[in-house]
Design a protein around this motif. Structure first.
Motif, PDB file in Angstrom:
ATOM      1  N   TYR A   1       0.823  -1.205   0.000  1.00 25.71           N
ATOM      2  CA  TYR A   1       0.000   0.000   0.000  1.00 25.71           C
ATOM      3  C   TYR A   1       0.860   1.260   0.000  1.00 25.71           C
ATOM      4  N   GLY A   2       0.430   2.233  -0.762  1.00 28.00           N
ATOM      5  CA  GLY A   2       1.076   3.539  -0.766  1.00 28.00           C
ATOM      6  C   GLY A   2       0.045   4.645  -0.863  1.00 28.00           C
ATOM      7  N   TYR A   3       0.442   5.857  -0.469  1.00 24.33           N
ATOM      8  CA  TYR A   3      -0.472   6.998  -0.514  1.00 24.33           C
ATOM      9  C   TYR A   3       0.275   8.228  -0.981  1.00 24.33           C
ATOM     10  N   ASP A   4      -0.250   8.859  -2.026  1.00 24.36           N
ATOM     11  CA  ASP A   4       0.328  10.096  -2.542  1.00 24.36           C
ATOM     12  C   ASP A   4      -0.499  11.260  -1.992  1.00 24.36           C
ATOM     13  N   GLU A   5       0.008  11.878  -0.939  1.00 32.32           N
ATOM     14  CA  GLU A   5      -0.755  12.910  -0.245  1.00 32.32           C
ATOM     15  C   GLU A   5      -0.988  14.135  -1.118  1.00 32.32           C
ATOM     16  N   SER A   6      -0.079  14.384  -2.058  1.00 29.50           N
ATOM     17  CA  SER A   6      -0.198  15.588  -2.880  1.00 29.50           C
ATOM     18  C   SER A   6      -1.447  15.558  -3.760  1.00 29.50           C
ATOM     19  N   ILE A   7      -1.880  14.367  -4.147  1.00 30.53           N
ATOM     20  CA  ILE A   7      -3.076  14.257  -4.984  1.00 30.53           C
ATOM     21  C   ILE A   7      -4.147  13.379  -4.327  1.00 30.53           C
ATOM     22  N   LEU A   8      -3.968  13.063  -3.049  1.00 28.62           N
ATOM     23  CA  LEU A   8      -4.950  12.290  -2.267  1.00 28.62           C
ATOM     24  C   LEU A   8      -5.223  10.915  -2.882  1.00 28.62           C
ATOM     25  N   LEU A   9      -4.184  10.305  -3.464  1.00 27.47           N
ATOM     26  CA  LEU A   9      -4.356   9.043  -4.192  1.00 27.47           C
ATOM     27  C   LEU A   9      -3.840   7.858  -3.375  1.00 27.47           C
ATOM     28  N   HIS A  10      -4.729   6.920  -3.098  1.00 20.58           N
ATOM     29  CA  HIS A  10      -4.367   5.663  -2.445  1.00 20.58           C
ATOM     30  C   HIS A  10      -4.025   4.634  -3.516  1.00 20.58           C
ATOM     31  N   LYS A  11      -3.006   3.802  -3.231  1.00 18.18           N
ATOM     32  CA  LYS A  11      -2.541   2.802  -4.207  1.00 18.18           C
ATOM     33  C   LYS A  11      -2.288   1.477  -3.497  1.00 18.18           C
ATOM     34  N   GLU A  12      -2.782   0.401  -4.078  1.00 13.97           N
ATOM     35  CA  GLU A  12      -2.516  -0.939  -3.554  1.00 13.97           C
ATOM     36  C   GLU A  12      -2.203  -1.859  -4.715  1.00 13.97           C
ATOM     37  N   VAL A  13      -1.398  -2.889  -4.435  1.00 16.48           N
ATOM     38  CA  VAL A  13      -1.125  -3.889  -5.461  1.00 16.48           C
ATOM     39  C   VAL A  13      -0.911  -5.246  -4.801  1.00 16.48           C
ATOM     40  N   VAL A  14      -1.519  -6.260  -5.390  1.00 18.64           N
ATOM     41  CA  VAL A  14      -1.374  -7.648  -4.954  1.00 18.64           C
ATOM     42  C   VAL A  14      -0.609  -8.400  -6.036  1.00 18.64           C
ATOM     43  N   PHE A  15       0.363  -9.203  -5.615  1.00 21.08           N
ATOM     44  CA  PHE A  15       1.139 -10.020  -6.550  1.00 21.08           C
ATOM     45  C   PHE A  15       0.785 -11.490  -6.379  1.00 21.08           C
ATOM     46  N   LEU A  16       0.584 -12.165  -7.505  1.00 19.46           N
ATOM     47  CA  LEU A  16       0.229 -13.577  -7.533  1.00 19.46           C
ATOM     48  C   LEU A  16       1.190 -14.300  -8.465  1.00 19.46           C
ATOM     49  N   GLU A  17       1.330 -15.583  -8.268  1.00 17.93           N
ATOM     50  CA  GLU A  17       2.114 -16.352  -9.230  1.00 17.93           C
ATOM     51  C   GLU A  17       1.382 -17.652  -9.553  1.00 17.93           C
ATOM     52  N   SER A  18       1.633 -18.163 -10.741  1.00 15.40           N
ATOM     53  CA  SER A  18       1.051 -19.430 -11.173  1.00 15.40           C
ATOM     54  C   SER A  18       2.091 -20.156 -12.005  1.00 15.40           C
ATOM     55  N   GLN A  19       1.739 -21.337 -12.471  1.00 15.11           N
ATOM     56  CA  GLN A  19       2.672 -22.083 -13.319  1.00 15.11           C
ATOM     57  C   GLN A  19       2.877 -21.384 -14.662  1.00 15.11           C
ATOM     58  N   HIS A  20       1.990 -20.422 -14.982  1.00 15.90           N
ATOM     59  CA  HIS A  20       2.083 -19.738 -16.274  1.00 15.90           C
ATOM     60  C   HIS A  20       2.933 -18.473 -16.228  1.00 15.90           C
ATOM     61  N   GLY A  21       3.130 -17.901 -15.039  1.00 11.80           N
ATOM     62  CA  GLY A  21       3.878 -16.660 -14.949  1.00 11.80           C
ATOM     63  C   GLY A  21       3.500 -15.879 -13.701  1.00 11.80           C
ATOM     64  N   ALA A  22       3.735 -14.574 -13.736  1.00 17.29           N
ATOM     65  CA  ALA A  22       3.457 -13.704 -12.599  1.00 17.29           C
ATOM     66  C   ALA A  22       2.310 -12.764 -12.938  1.00 17.29           C
ATOM     67  N   LEU A  23       1.467 -12.501 -11.927  1.00 17.18           N
ATOM     68  CA  LEU A  23       0.311 -11.640 -12.103  1.00 17.18           C
ATOM     69  C   LEU A  23       0.301 -10.570 -11.024  1.00 17.18           C
ATOM     70  N   ALA A  24      -0.338  -9.457 -11.334  1.00 12.01           N
ATOM     71  CA  ALA A  24      -0.531  -8.406 -10.343  1.00 12.01           C
ATOM     72  C   ALA A  24      -1.891  -7.759 -10.569  1.00 12.01           C
ATOM     73  N   VAL A  25      -2.505  -7.333  -9.480  1.00 14.25           N
ATOM     74  CA  VAL A  25      -3.731  -6.525  -9.547  1.00 14.25           C
ATOM     75  C   VAL A  25      -3.478  -5.264  -8.740  1.00 14.25           C
TER      76      VAL A  25
END
Length: 300
Positions: free
Chosen positions: A250-274
């Motif tokens: 999780y991250g937060y950019d206070e200058s523009i009031l923007l919250h950011k999150e990212v989840v990382f996943l892996e599978s036999q096919h490769g790497a994924l993120a949301v």
């Protein structure tokens, strides 16, 4: 590192719990919470007036718009769509009107012309029976497919490496298969969630979801790339997603009031993120759909 098997186990438990939900509730955007289908930004009367206005304005001006100039009308169109769907859900308990709906038809006929992938499918699902079908005019990358079943889009990799589902009123505005600088081949799908009141000057906005997949890539390399691209520290705070059982950075950019999150996943096919991004207010309101989205990701 977040392993896919951990998230699958948690998702399975959530699935068992979901079996206890009534059939009526289950029929609405299955897998996605309906708790956000309230507090529309615009009332029904305003939606009716503005949908007619934007339809007339686009009829007169659409051919003159550049791709960049389409962004404003596209976002406002989906603000109206979101408000209307919330109103009919509160009134009728449905988000996909049976037999079609003239106001949704009027609005969604412009979705794909304004650059929304799957817009023609959504239009065909809500149009009146007497209205002609709309043919798709936007081409997805050859490796990505999008279909609609009732009120859910399914977006998937044509080779079967991944798929996910989203409600039909979410706005898919970007779909790419490319090689970014500093990373191997990547499939990227970006979309907007529903609308909520926020702390911005406009007072409302959509949150953004991004899905990224790279085949045959080291998860550590993939994770470092996207954390940097999103402006989130590798030593950032972590947040739990209760439904999927995953943890996000999780991250937060206070200058523009923007919250950011990212989840990382892996599978036999490769790497994924949301990734999930939202202005203060919209971020909190729509975060349940970030969790729902992560839970919907499958790697067959």
């Amino acid at each position: 590192m977040i392993l896919r098997k951990t998230c699958i186990a948690a998702s399975f438990l959530a699935f068992l719990v979901s079996l206890q939900v009534s059939e009526a509730a289950d029929s609405q955007q299955h897998g996605y919470s309906t708790t956000t289908l309230r507090q529309p930004v615009f009332g029904m009367a305003q939606v009716a007036v503005e949908s007619a206005f934007i339809n007339n304005w686009l009829n007169a001006n659409y051919e003159k718009l550049t791709n960049e100039q389409m962004k404003g009308p596209r976002e406002h169109l989906y603000y109206l769509v979101d408000s209307y769907i919330k109103e009919i859900y509160q009134r009728d308990g449905t988000i996909l009107p049976v037999g079609g709906d003239l106001i949704l038809q009027t609005m969604l006929r412009w979705a794909e012309p304004l650059g929304v992938y799957g817009g023609a499918l959504a239009y065909n699902a809500v149009k009146l029976p007497s209205a002609p079908k709309q043919e798709s005019r936007l081409e997805l990358p050859d490796s990505i497919a999008l279909t609609l079943d009732r009120d859910l889009f399914t977006v998937r990799d044509e080779l079967g490496s991944w798929e996910f589902q989203i409600p039909y009123y979410f706005m898919v505005f970007d779909a790419r298969d490319f090689v970014p600088n500093g990373l191997s081949r990547t499939q990227l799908v970006s979309l907007s969630t529903g609308v909520a009141q926020d702390a911005s000057e406009a007072g409302h906005s959509q949150a953004t979801l991004m899905f990224m997949f790279s085949p045959n890539v080291d998860l550590r390399e993939f994770k470092a790339y996207w954390l940097s691209a999103l402006g989130i520290s590798e030593r950032s705070e972590t947040k739990l997603l209760k439904e999927s059982g995953c943890s996000s950075s999780y991250g937060y950019d206070e200058s523009i009031l923007l919250h950011k999150e990212v989840v990382f996943l892996e599978s036999q096919h490769g790497a994924l993120a949301v990734a999930y991004l939202g202005i203060d207010g919209t971020y909190q309101w729509n975060r349940i759909h970030f969790d729902n989205f992560v839970s919907s990701v499958e790697t067959p």
